[in-house]
Design an enzyme around this catalytic site. Structure first.
Site, PDB file in Angstrom:
ATOM      1  N   LYS A 192      -3.936   4.298  14.804  1.00 19.35           N
ATOM      2  CA  LYS A 192      -3.161   4.374  13.571  1.00 19.35           C
ATOM      3  C   LYS A 192      -2.188   5.548  13.639  1.00 19.35           C
ATOM      4  CE  LYS A 192      -6.756   2.649  10.400  1.00 19.35           C
ATOM      5  NZ  LYS A 192      -6.053   1.493   9.848  1.00 19.35           N
ATOM      6  N   ARG A 221     -13.803  -6.562  10.531  1.00 17.04           N
ATOM      7  CA  ARG A 221     -14.241  -7.955  10.636  1.00 17.04           C
ATOM      8  C   ARG A 221     -15.152  -8.159  11.849  1.00 17.04           C
ATOM      9  NH1 ARG A 221      -8.085  -9.840  10.755  1.00 17.04           N
ATOM     10  NH2 ARG A 221      -7.974  -7.883   9.609  1.00 17.04           N
TER      11      ARG A 221
HETATM   12  N1  BES Z   1      -9.755   0.101   7.369  1.00 18.34           N
HETATM   13  C1  BES Z   1      -8.562  -0.620   7.567  1.00 18.34           C
HETATM   14  C2  BES Z   1      -8.004  -1.226   6.283  1.00 18.34           C
HETATM   15  C3  BES Z   1      -7.542  -0.271   5.211  1.00 18.34           C
HETATM   16  C4  BES Z   1      -6.208   0.002   5.072  1.00 18.34           C
HETATM   17  C5  BES Z   1      -8.434   0.261   4.331  1.00 18.34           C
HETATM   18  C6  BES Z   1      -5.781   0.828   4.072  1.00 18.34           C
HETATM   19  C7  BES Z   1      -8.001   1.108   3.330  1.00 18.34           C
HETATM   20  C8  BES Z   1      -6.689   1.380   3.186  1.00 18.34           C
HETATM   21  C9  BES Z   1      -8.796  -1.751   8.545  1.00 18.34           C
HETATM   22  O1  BES Z   1      -9.749  -1.524   9.519  1.00 18.34           O
HETATM   23  C10 BES Z   1      -7.503  -1.992   9.247  1.00 18.34           C
HETATM   24  O2  BES Z   1      -7.092  -1.131   9.960  1.00 18.34           O
HETATM   25  N2  BES Z   1      -6.909  -3.143   9.018  1.00 18.34           N
HETATM   26  C11 BES Z   1      -5.674  -3.487   9.607  1.00 18.34           C
HETATM   27  C12 BES Z   1      -5.763  -4.898  10.128  1.00 18.34           C
HETATM   28  C13 BES Z   1      -4.614  -5.310  10.982  1.00 18.34           C
HETATM   29  C14 BES Z   1      -4.649  -4.560  12.278  1.00 18.34           C
HETATM   30  C15 BES Z   1      -4.694  -6.775  11.199  1.00 18.34           C
HETATM   31  C16 BES Z   1      -4.600  -3.375   8.539  1.00 18.34           C
HETATM   32  O3  BES Z   1      -4.854  -3.712   7.389  1.00 18.34           O
HETATM   33  O4  BES Z   1      -3.516  -2.897   8.858  1.00 18.34           O
HETATM   34 MN    MN Z   2      -8.969  -0.555  11.225  1.00 17.62          MN
END
Ligand code: BES
Ligand code: MN
Ligand code: ZN
Length: 504
Positions: free
Chosen positions: A286, A360
């Site tokens: 990230k 997931r």
């Molecule tokens: N933990 C994150 C989702 C999240 C985002 C929680 C903002 C709280 C606030 C999750 O693991 C994630 O990174 N999801 C990605 C999925 C994508 C790579 C398909 C996302 O939402 O960007």
């Molecule tokens: Mn994630």
């Protein structure tokens, strides 16, 4: 955790000796447009209280807006030293959730003023039943009492030590007492979940989360086992393990069981929570901006641990298994890579397109394990997708289900919990978006409908077991303090999951 003491009284309001007495008010105006004028009305039948507030209500200074406050000192003919009026907003919109918020507002008003004890009068109004209000008031008081400043060395403990809820003498006392006791158990459990979510990643590793669950379980009489790497391999949890393999911290598979005596038949409810104690994104790392927030990526797991606590205390007549899949999502030499193919516990193969779609992956095996342990109905909670926050903002969390009957129970649960979830669709066409060429499914479905393709991914592991998926990414962390709740972990999910369980 806060050691706020709670009490219930049926005494007359003017006889109550307290530092601060709170009463609710609504805005009774019915007109709209330029002639509209706020019409604050106190929700009490107590003449002395009405008299004490009459002049200031007449003055027009106080409009009884939602969570608006007005403090009076030395109210005449009351034994209370102060009278705090808290607004519930427009009369036609004043509901039990407004009472919950107002109670939180009263406590948060009290805290910084060095007042350690208060009495809250439940509103007397048509449609606001005393039992529901007594429960909501005490829940709201706990919610308001929580502050996230655990590690501040200048921390002043401003916690309110005593909250008394005052209910009119004419109410159904036994019912009010039960509802009040429920509110205490629920409020404490929600705050327990919040305290877990608040912990930073270095303090709360998967192992520590497991220890916290064990400690809670032994306090309230739940069975709780915590497993790690070996068990994941034994159960062939290839999806869960693939996330934890890139961290020095071992994973924790937390299994809590609530088995009420004599209940050997009927449904077994499986509660499955995402417990990523820190989500860096892994190799699909990230950006650093706001990455610190990813300590709350275990909020779904915390909600399940909090809900199990409340379940143990409220003792519904149904068996419940709580599973939390805890891991740290880190990039290192052993971390999984985009393109890797993993075999989940169910046997399905997953092409990992993006290592940041890790929630997931752990839930896939958590859901499969819940089914293997005999769950007949499933609910999961996870801070799963940013896409869900794009869709619904920070007002509603997302909900999905493959079964109308079980979702109806959840909708009914929301009426009591007051939490806001909005149902989003599942459909074959969304499932098509996560088909993989090399394996069965891939872990991302592209840019569009990201919350839904994530839900469809989980659907592959819930299969035809009645199941609800809660995406709480947008609501697990309160971004801006409100009068009734501090900035920080919200504890969303605990109340609704508990109420859903109680409907079986
Ligand atoms: N933990 C994150 C989702 C999240 C985002 C929680 C903002 C709280 C606030 C999750 O693991 C994630 O990174 N999801 C990605 C999925 C994508 C790579 C398909 C996302 O939402 O960007
Ligand atoms: Mn994630
Ligand atoms: Zn995550």
């Amino acid at each position: 955790m806060s050691d706020m003491q709670t009490e219930l009284t049926f005494a007359s309001l003017s006889d109550i000796e307290t530092e601060l007495l709170t009463v609710a008010a609504v805005d009774a105006q019915t007109k709209k447009g330029p002639d509209a004028k706020p019409q604050p009305v106190l929700l009490t039948t107590h003449e002395a209280v009405k008299a004490a507030a009459a002049a200031v209500l007449d003055s027009g200074e106080f409009k009884a807006g939602a969570n608006e406050t007005l403090l009076l000192h030395a109210p005449v003919e009351l034994k209370a030293k102060r009278l705090l009026i808290v607004g519930l907003g427009r009369q036609d919109k004043a509901t039990v959730p407004s009472v919950r918020s107002a109670a939180g507002t009263a406590v948060r008003f009290t805290k910084p003023r060095g007042i350690r004890e208060l009495v809250m009068a439940v509103p007397e109004a048509e449609g606001l039943v005393a039992t529901a209000c007594a429960r909501a008031a005490v829940e709201g008081a706990f919610v308001g009492d929580f502050d996230p400043d655990t590690y501040r060395s200048d921390r002043k403990d401003q916690s309110v030590q005593g909250v008394t809820v005052a209910v009119p003498a004419g109410a159904d006392r036994a019912a009010v007492e039960t509802a009040f006791a429920e509110g205490v158990a629920i409020g404490e459990s929600q705050n327990f979940a919040r305290s877990l979510v608040n912990e930073p990643g270095n303090k709360l590793t998967p192992t520590v989360l497991g220890q916290r669950a064990v400690a809670m379980a032994s306090e309230v009489g739940l069975k709780c086992d915590v497993y790690s790497t070996e068990k994941l391999h034994e159960l062939k949890m290839g999806a869960f393990w693939s996330v934890s393999q890139g961290s020095e911290e071992p994973p924790a598979l937390i299994v809590m069981r609530y088995e009420p005596e004599g209940v050997t038949e009927g449904p077994v409810l499986g509660l499955v929570g995402k417990g990523i104690t820190f989500d860096t994104g892994g190799i699909s790392i990230k950006p650093s901006d706001k990455m610190d927030k990813m300590k709350y990526d275990m909020a779904g797991g915390a909600a399940m641990i909090g809900a199990m606590r409340a379940i143990a205390l409220l003792k519904p007549r149904v068996r419940v298994i709580g599973i939390v899949c805890a891991a740290e999502n880190m990039p290192d030499g052993k971390a999984q890579k985009p393109g890797d193919v993993q075999t989940a516990m169910s046997g399905k193969t997953i092409e990992v397109i993006n290592t940041d779609a890790e929630g997931r992956l752990v839930l896939a095996d958590g859901l499969a394990y819940a089914r293997q342990l005999g769950a007949t109905h499933l609910i999961d909670a996870a801070t799963l997708t940013g896409a869900c926050v794009v869709a619904l903002g920070m007002v509603n969390a997302g909900a999905f289900s493959n079964n109308e009957e079980t979702y109806e129970k959840f909708e009914a649960a929301l009426e009591t919990s007051g939490e806001r979830f909005w149902r989003l669709p599942l459909a074959e066409e969304y499932a098509d978006m996560i088909r993989s060429e090399i394996g069965d499914i891939k872990n991302t479905g592209g840019r569009w409908g990201g919350a839904i393709t994530a839900a469809e991914f989980l659907h592959h592991f819930a299969e035809d077991t009645p199941w609800i998926h809660l995406d709480i990414a947008g609501l697990a962390w309160v971004e801006e303090a409100r009068p009734y709740i501090a900035k920080g972990p919200s504890g969303i999910g605990v109340r609704s999951i508990l109420e859903w369980v109680r409907r079986y």
